[in-house]
Write an enzyme that holds these catalytic residues in place. Structure first.
Site, PDB file in Angstrom:
ATOM      1  N   TYR A   1      76.605 -20.910 -47.528  1.00 37.31           N
ATOM      2  CA  TYR A   1      76.720 -22.385 -47.007  1.00 37.31           C
ATOM      3  C   TYR A   1      77.936 -23.174 -46.484  1.00 37.31           C
ATOM      4  CZ  TYR A   1      72.476 -23.136 -50.069  1.00 37.31           C
ATOM      5  OH  TYR A   1      71.443 -23.234 -50.456  1.00 37.31           O
TER       6      TYR A   1
ATOM      7  N   GLU B   1      69.710 -22.655 -57.194  1.00 35.22           N
ATOM      8  CA  GLU B   1      69.400 -21.172 -56.603  1.00 35.22           C
ATOM      9  C   GLU B   1      69.955 -20.086 -57.623  1.00 35.22           C
ATOM     10  OE1 GLU B   1      70.567 -21.123 -52.569  1.00 35.22           O
ATOM     11  OE2 GLU B   1      68.997 -22.895 -52.103  1.00 35.22           O
TER      12      GLU B   1
HETATM   13  C1  HEM Z   1      64.589 -23.413 -44.953  1.00 36.70           C
HETATM   14  C2  HEM Z   1      67.499 -27.277 -45.855  1.00 36.70           C
HETATM   15  C3  HEM Z   1      71.395 -24.162 -46.278  1.00 36.70           C
HETATM   16  C4  HEM Z   1      68.636 -20.672 -44.378  1.00 36.70           C
HETATM   17  C5  HEM Z   1      65.285 -24.643 -45.131  1.00 36.70           C
HETATM   18  C6  HEM Z   1      64.418 -25.846 -45.334  1.00 36.70           C
HETATM   19  C7  HEM Z   1      64.997 -26.879 -45.555  1.00 36.70           C
HETATM   20  C8  HEM Z   1      66.479 -26.506 -45.708  1.00 36.70           C
HETATM   21  C9  HEM Z   1      64.621 -28.360 -45.695  1.00 36.70           C
HETATM   22  C10 HEM Z   1      62.831 -25.806 -44.978  1.00 36.70           C
HETATM   23  C11 HEM Z   1      62.183 -25.510 -46.292  1.00 36.70           C
HETATM   24  C12 HEM Z   1      60.463 -25.350 -46.252  1.00 36.70           C
HETATM   25  O1  HEM Z   1      60.335 -24.403 -45.594  1.00 36.70           O
HETATM   26  O2  HEM Z   1      60.036 -26.159 -46.821  1.00 36.70           O
HETATM   27  C13 HEM Z   1      68.771 -26.991 -46.269  1.00 36.70           C
HETATM   28  C14 HEM Z   1      69.954 -27.606 -46.460  1.00 36.70           C
HETATM   29  C15 HEM Z   1      71.056 -26.734 -46.733  1.00 36.70           C
HETATM   30  C16 HEM Z   1      70.647 -25.524 -46.318  1.00 36.70           C
HETATM   31  C17 HEM Z   1      69.879 -29.339 -46.643  1.00 36.70           C
HETATM   32  C18 HEM Z   1      72.361 -27.029 -46.816  1.00 36.70           C
HETATM   33  C19 HEM Z   1      72.790 -27.999 -47.905  1.00 36.70           C
HETATM   34  C20 HEM Z   1      70.908 -23.248 -45.961  1.00 36.70           C
HETATM   35  C21 HEM Z   1      71.770 -21.889 -45.674  1.00 36.70           C
HETATM   36  C22 HEM Z   1      71.063 -20.697 -44.895  1.00 36.70           C
HETATM   37  C23 HEM Z   1      69.759 -21.552 -45.054  1.00 36.70           C
HETATM   38  C24 HEM Z   1      73.369 -22.095 -46.161  1.00 36.70           C
HETATM   39  C25 HEM Z   1      71.617 -19.472 -44.871  1.00 36.70           C
HETATM   40  C26 HEM Z   1      72.641 -19.373 -43.605  1.00 36.70           C
HETATM   41  C27 HEM Z   1      67.553 -21.415 -44.399  1.00 36.70           C
HETATM   42  C28 HEM Z   1      66.487 -20.343 -44.051  1.00 36.70           C
HETATM   43  C29 HEM Z   1      65.300 -21.013 -44.195  1.00 36.70           C
HETATM   44  C30 HEM Z   1      65.578 -22.375 -44.733  1.00 36.70           C
HETATM   45  C31 HEM Z   1      66.473 -18.693 -43.224  1.00 36.70           C
HETATM   46  C32 HEM Z   1      63.940 -20.714 -43.767  1.00 36.70           C
HETATM   47  C33 HEM Z   1      63.111 -21.292 -42.839  1.00 36.70           C
HETATM   48  C34 HEM Z   1      63.285 -20.325 -41.434  1.00 36.70           C
HETATM   49  O3  HEM Z   1      63.541 -19.323 -41.515  1.00 36.70           O
HETATM   50  O4  HEM Z   1      63.208 -21.066 -40.356  1.00 36.70           O
HETATM   51  N1  HEM Z   1      66.529 -25.018 -45.380  1.00 36.70           N
HETATM   52  N2  HEM Z   1      69.124 -25.413 -46.151  1.00 36.70           N
HETATM   53  N3  HEM Z   1      69.873 -22.644 -45.379  1.00 36.70           N
HETATM   54  N4  HEM Z   1      66.948 -22.284 -44.908  1.00 36.70           N
HETATM   55 FE1  HEM Z   1      68.131 -23.944 -45.490  1.00 36.70          FE
END
Ligand code: HEM
Length: 378
Positions: free
Chosen positions: A95, A137
């Site tokens: 994060y 989580e």
């Molecule tokens: C997917 C938001 C933090 C890695 C997503 C999605 C959203 C989101 C809206 C799409 C979910 C869906 O498929 O419906 C956020 C928010 C964060 C956050 C608001 C912080 C407050 C993180 C962090 C990581 C991360 C810290 C890792 C470094 C991913 C990955 C995906 C994902 C790998 C899958 C989508 C892809 O591979 O393209 N997140 N996220 N996220 N997030 Fe986050």
């Protein structure tokens, strides 16, 4: 807790975020991957290429800013995203990395408009949102059916259509560990691809006697799209091992819903097929409307036949000869609770058709195969 003064600063940035949201998140991803190339093993490069992921993050940040006085309003969205994060093994230590590059992205795109006061307020607010995700989580990690990615043996590989293959994978000491509508996440490393790649696939049958069943549609191999589906179609055979993280996702039939309409197109049949099987086994009234190109492209014939024999009302419409699904196909179902799955354009069209019939969004539940927040009304 964030002060009232800082909340006002956040609220005042909403129009700017709306104007530059996608640009900010695109910049953020570029900079983050440059500094942390190891994260390319986690993020889906196809979503990056086509812009859904930057849009999804932008929509979430925006939703959080709009609902700053009532963060409870975004909790249902947090749960869906947190399921994906847990399935991908996103951990608390990730994060601060995202926070650093997100704030730098705001700074870079907005330039002088991003005053120290704005950056400071967003920094604090980001940490607050991040903590909400981390807490949700943590509970999910504890509840997961197993830890991390675990090897499964491919017991069956069945060709359903020219595009869709159904896999049944098993492992000793894993009982039925999912609810109908959930997905598993596969981790692979195709030989000609520089990173590990993770993909979610919906579990397509409620029957877990032989193992977990999921289906994969082969995508075109243009650009990076299709790298995993082609690998699974051509490189994985019965007897091979596949690494899966535990089932995840909150798409499910609510217990209180008894009259149901399932709508699906193409490989979108996967989660709703499992949900329909579960609903029928519980004695619910099930109607299932399915769109396929033509009979050659109709997958899961065995499952459709069994559903029908068990009392479901199934109708299949072939777009080649009968056109696309529209409101006329749903006449008489106005009182049913509706569950949809398909491509993004399919979902948008179905929701618009149902809305035009006077059916409220609160009765329409959907699972797009892609980031949900890029489709969400906030
Ligand atoms: C997917 C938001 C933090 C890695 C997503 C999605 C959203 C989101 C809206 C799409 C979910 C869906 O498929 O419906 C956020 C928010 C964060 C956050 C608001 C912080 C407050 C993180 C962090 C990581 C991360 C810290 C890792 C470094 C991913 C990955 C995906 C994902 C790998 C899958 C989508 C892809 O591979 O393209 N997140 N996220 N996220 N997030 Fe986050």
């Amino acid at each position: 807790m964030i002060t009232e003064e800082k909340k006002e600063v956040i609220k005042a940035t909403i129009p700017v975020l709306e104007a530059h949201g996608t640009e900010i998140t695109s910049t953020f991803y570029q900079n983050m991957f440059k500094a942390h190339p190891e994260l390319l093993n986690i993020f889906n490069q196809t979503n990056q290429t086509v812009g859904d992921q930057p849009k999804a993050l932008a929509m979430t940040v925006l939703a959080a800013a709009k609902h700053i006085d009532n963060l409870d309003a975004i909790v249902p969205h947090v749960v869906g995203i947190a399921h994906k994060h847990r399935a991908l093994e996103i951990k608390p230590e990730h994060y601060p990395i995202v926070g650093k590059y997100l704030l730098e992205g705001i700074q870079e795109v907005l330039g002088d408009q991003a005053t120290p006061e704005i950056i400071d307020a967003w920094c604090e607010y980001y940490n607050q949102i991040a903590q909400v995700f981390i807490d949700v989580e943590q509970d999910m990690y504890q509840a997961a059916a197993w830890d991390g990615f675990k090897p499964f043996i491919v017991r069956k590989k069945e060709v359903m259509t020219p595009e869709i293959v159904r896999f049944t994978v098993g492992s000793d000491n894993v009982d039925k560990a999912f609810t109908a509508g959930q997905y598993i996440t596969v981790k692979v490393k195709p030989a000609d691809y520089p990173y590990e790649a993770l993909r979610h696939y919906s579990i397509c049958s409620n029957d877990a006697e032989d193992g977990i069943t999921f289906a994969v549609k082969r995508e075109g191999l243009d650009d990076k799209k299709g790298v995993v589906s082609n690998y699974l179609h051509s490189g994985i055979e019965e007897g091979d091992a596949l690494f899966l993280s535990a089932p995840a996702g909150d798409f499910k039939v609510e217990a209180e819903h008894d009259r149901l309409l399932f709508i699906a197109g193409g490989v979108g049949a996967t989660p709703v097929m499992a949900m329909a099987e579960e609903a029928i086994s519980k004695g619910k009234d099930v109607k299932f409307v399915y769109s396929a190109i033509n009979e050659q492209y109709l997958p899961f014939k065995d499952q459709f036949e069994k559903l029908e024999a068990d009392g479901a009302d199934i109708s299949v419409k072939y777009s080649d000869t009968d056109g696309y699904l529209n409101r006329e196909d749903f006449t008489g179902s106005e009182d049913r609770e509706i569950y949809i799955c398909g491509s993004m354009p399919f979902m948008n069209t179905m929701i618009a058709e149902l809305n035009a019939m006077g059916i409220d969004d609160s009765r329409i539940h959907f699972e797009p195969f892609g980031p949900k927040m890029s489709l969400q009304k906030v």
